[in-house]
Design a protein around this motif. Structure first.
Motif, PDB file in Angstrom:
ATOM      1  N   LEU A  28      -2.609   8.982 -14.222  1.00 50.46           N
ATOM      2  CA  LEU A  28      -3.351   9.263 -13.206  1.00 50.46           C
ATOM      3  C   LEU A  28      -4.853   8.639 -13.778  1.00 50.46           C
ATOM      4  CD1 LEU A  28      -3.829  10.650 -10.624  1.00 50.46           C
ATOM      5  CD2 LEU A  28      -4.421  12.660 -11.836  1.00 50.46           C
ATOM      6  N   HIS A  29      -5.262   9.021 -14.860  1.00 46.91           N
ATOM      7  CA  HIS A  29      -6.711   8.216 -15.249  1.00 46.91           C
ATOM      8  C   HIS A  29      -6.283   7.032 -16.219  1.00 46.91           C
ATOM      9  CE1 HIS A  29      -8.306  12.571 -14.792  1.00 46.91           C
ATOM     10  NE2 HIS A  29      -8.269  12.099 -13.746  1.00 46.91           N
ATOM     11  N   ASP A  94       1.316   5.264  -2.978  1.00 46.71           N
ATOM     12  CA  ASP A  94       2.471   6.199  -3.064  1.00 46.71           C
ATOM     13  C   ASP A  94       2.662   6.825  -4.437  1.00 46.71           C
ATOM     14  OD1 ASP A  94       2.879   5.332  -0.522  1.00 46.71           O
ATOM     15  OD2 ASP A  94       4.247   3.598  -1.138  1.00 46.71           O
ATOM     16  N   HIS A  95       2.159   6.109  -5.476  1.00 49.33           N
ATOM     17  CA  HIS A  95       2.472   6.624  -6.772  1.00 49.33           C
ATOM     18  C   HIS A  95       1.644   7.715  -7.184  1.00 49.33           C
ATOM     19  CE1 HIS A  95       3.277   6.536 -11.276  1.00 49.33           C
ATOM     20  NE2 HIS A  95       2.088   6.603 -11.540  1.00 49.33           N
ATOM     21  N   LEU A  96       0.362   7.593  -6.552  1.00 43.72           N
ATOM     22  CA  LEU A  96      -0.864   8.671  -6.517  1.00 43.72           C
ATOM     23  C   LEU A  96      -0.329  10.002  -5.889  1.00 43.72           C
ATOM     24  CD1 LEU A  96      -4.238   6.968  -5.886  1.00 43.72           C
ATOM     25  CD2 LEU A  96      -3.398   7.660  -8.074  1.00 43.72           C
ATOM     26  N   LEU A  97       0.601   9.815  -4.785  1.00 43.02           N
ATOM     27  CA  LEU A  97       1.152  11.150  -4.181  1.00 43.02           C
ATOM     28  C   LEU A  97       1.912  11.855  -5.303  1.00 43.02           C
ATOM     29  CD1 LEU A  97       1.069  12.647  -1.557  1.00 43.02           C
ATOM     30  CD2 LEU A  97       2.871  11.208  -0.482  1.00 43.02           C
ATOM     31  N   LEU A 101      -1.937  13.818  -6.138  1.00 46.45           N
ATOM     32  CA  LEU A 101      -3.126  13.608  -5.525  1.00 46.45           C
ATOM     33  C   LEU A 101      -2.599  12.725  -4.253  1.00 46.45           C
ATOM     34  CD1 LEU A 101      -6.228  11.432  -7.070  1.00 46.45           C
ATOM     35  CD2 LEU A 101      -5.618  11.514  -4.783  1.00 46.45           C
ATOM     36  N   ASP A 102      -3.086  13.626  -3.205  1.00 42.44           N
ATOM     37  CA  ASP A 102      -2.640  13.075  -1.851  1.00 42.44           C
ATOM     38  C   ASP A 102      -3.922  12.331  -1.081  1.00 42.44           C
ATOM     39  OD1 ASP A 102      -1.689  12.834   0.566  1.00 42.44           O
ATOM     40  OD2 ASP A 102      -1.353  14.870   1.118  1.00 42.44           O
ATOM     41  N   PHE A 222     -13.978  11.715  -2.612  1.00 41.61           N
ATOM     42  CA  PHE A 222     -12.488  12.561  -2.118  1.00 41.61           C
ATOM     43  C   PHE A 222     -11.711  12.436  -3.196  1.00 41.61           C
ATOM     44  CE2 PHE A 222      -8.310  11.361  -0.885  1.00 41.61           C
ATOM     45  CZ  PHE A 222      -7.949  12.481  -0.224  1.00 41.61           C
ATOM     46  N   LEU A 223     -11.531  11.328  -4.166  1.00 42.55           N
ATOM     47  CA  LEU A 223     -10.604  11.266  -5.124  1.00 42.55           C
ATOM     48  C   LEU A 223     -10.977  12.129  -6.305  1.00 42.55           C
ATOM     49  CD1 LEU A 223     -10.072   7.358  -5.228  1.00 42.55           C
ATOM     50  CD2 LEU A 223      -8.401   9.246  -4.636  1.00 42.55           C
ATOM     51  N   LEU A 224     -12.314  12.127  -6.487  1.00 44.36           N
ATOM     52  CA  LEU A 224     -12.495  13.249  -7.625  1.00 44.36           C
ATOM     53  C   LEU A 224     -12.122  14.732  -7.162  1.00 44.36           C
ATOM     54  CD1 LEU A 224     -15.987  11.700  -8.961  1.00 44.36           C
ATOM     55  CD2 LEU A 224     -13.732  11.808 -10.010  1.00 44.36           C
ATOM     56  N   ALA A 225     -12.515  14.952  -5.773  1.00 49.65           N
ATOM     57  CA  ALA A 225     -12.304  16.324  -5.393  1.00 49.65           C
ATOM     58  C   ALA A 225     -10.851  16.724  -5.408  1.00 49.65           C
ATOM     59  CB  ALA A 225     -12.926  16.483  -3.985  1.00 49.65           C
TER      60      ALA A 225
END
Length: 295
Positions: A28-29, A94-97, A101-102, A222-225
């Protein structure tokens, strides 16, 4: 009178390149211990699928207005490359989901912006429709200036290597960046072909530049939240972004601003940005391109 743009499409052949990325092991990171840097760059994956589909629609609308066959071939090559870019970045979303992380709430907002606000206006007469197409081409030309700037940065960003960033993600950034440098002149040349006036260029940057900054800042927040591992503990700041950029993990904000100002010089042309030789050199060795060729 504005200077005539250099004739660059005599020997430019743009071809879509097949690529194959394996995201199964992407953390993810993907820049270790750097969630802000990671998600600042991850905004690309939010913006580009919808943005590049919009580019494609704008350029398809512009095709009937082109009277230069060489430029038409460039535009068709540009459309093909942008289509593959959108697919590659969609794979990351798609991988983030799958990692919890949506991205979909932010992406839906972008889809509304590109399709409804910046999309083709219904019920326009022929003259108004032509004007609308040219105006949207000018917006694309300004954005493509910044994507070429980012592409040149990605090709020359040893900070990512020093930080041991995920090799597959770095390849995506450099493969995409190299193609942005390769086709950096197409949108600008199309804009000048349709309207050589300087004010069109200024207006395109006046709209696209601030909009891009706004969307990027909102995307980082948005991404950090939404990151399930951070639980909203990290709030982005301009100071932190500056410090990260000085370690080579993000583009330098001052250089980014200077790049935008260069675009407004009357004698400017995108061939002044980046190196085509360097871009083509990377495209010949990209692991993702080689993996696709080996299939």
């Amino acid at each position: 009178m504005p200077k005539t743009a250099p004739e660059v499409h005599a020997d430019l052949v743009l071809e879509p390149r097949d690529v194959k990325f394996d995201w199964s092991a992407l953390p993810l990171h993907w820049i270790p211990d750097e969630p802000v840097a990671t998600h600042t760059i991850n905004v690309l994956h939010l913006l580009l699928p919808e943005g590049e589909r919009w580019f494609i629609k704008v350029f398809k609308d512009a095709l009937p207005l082109i009277t230069d066959e060489s430029l038409r071939e460039e535009v068709l090559g540009f459309i093909g490359q942008e289509s593959i870019h959108a697919e590659a970045h969609q794979e990351v979303l798609d991988h983030l989901l799958t990692q919890g992380l949506d991205p979909r709430p932010y992406v839906r907002q972008l889809a509304w912006l590109f399709q409804r606000v910046l999309g083709e206006k219904p019920r326009l007469g022929p003259r108004q429709r032509r004007e609308n197409i040219i105006e949207r081409v000018a917006f694309v030309a300004a954005i493509e200036h910044f994507t070429a700037f980012l592409g040149n940065w990605a090709l020359n960003s040893p900070g990512l290597d020093r930080a041991k960033a995920d090799a597959t993600m770095v390849d995506l950034l450099r493969w995409h960046g190299a193609e942005e440098v390769e086709h950096r002149s197409v949108a600008f040349d199309l804009m000048v072909h349709l309207d050589p006036g300087y004010l069109r260029r200024v207006r395109g940057m006046a709209v696209s530049g601030p909009l891009l900054v706004h969307l990027w800042v909102r995307g980082v927040r948005f991404l950090l939240a939404a990151d399930p591992t951070l639980r909203g503990r990290i709030k982005p700041s301009w100071r932190e972004a500056w410090e990260i950029s000085q370690r080579g993990l993000l583009p330098d904000p001052v250089q980014s601003l200077r790049s935008g100002l260069r675009y407004l010089k009357r004698g400017y042309h995108p061939t002044q940005e980046g190196s085509s030789a360097q871009a083509l050199g990377y495209l010949a060795t990209s692991p993702a391109a080689r993996a696709a060729a080996a299939r």
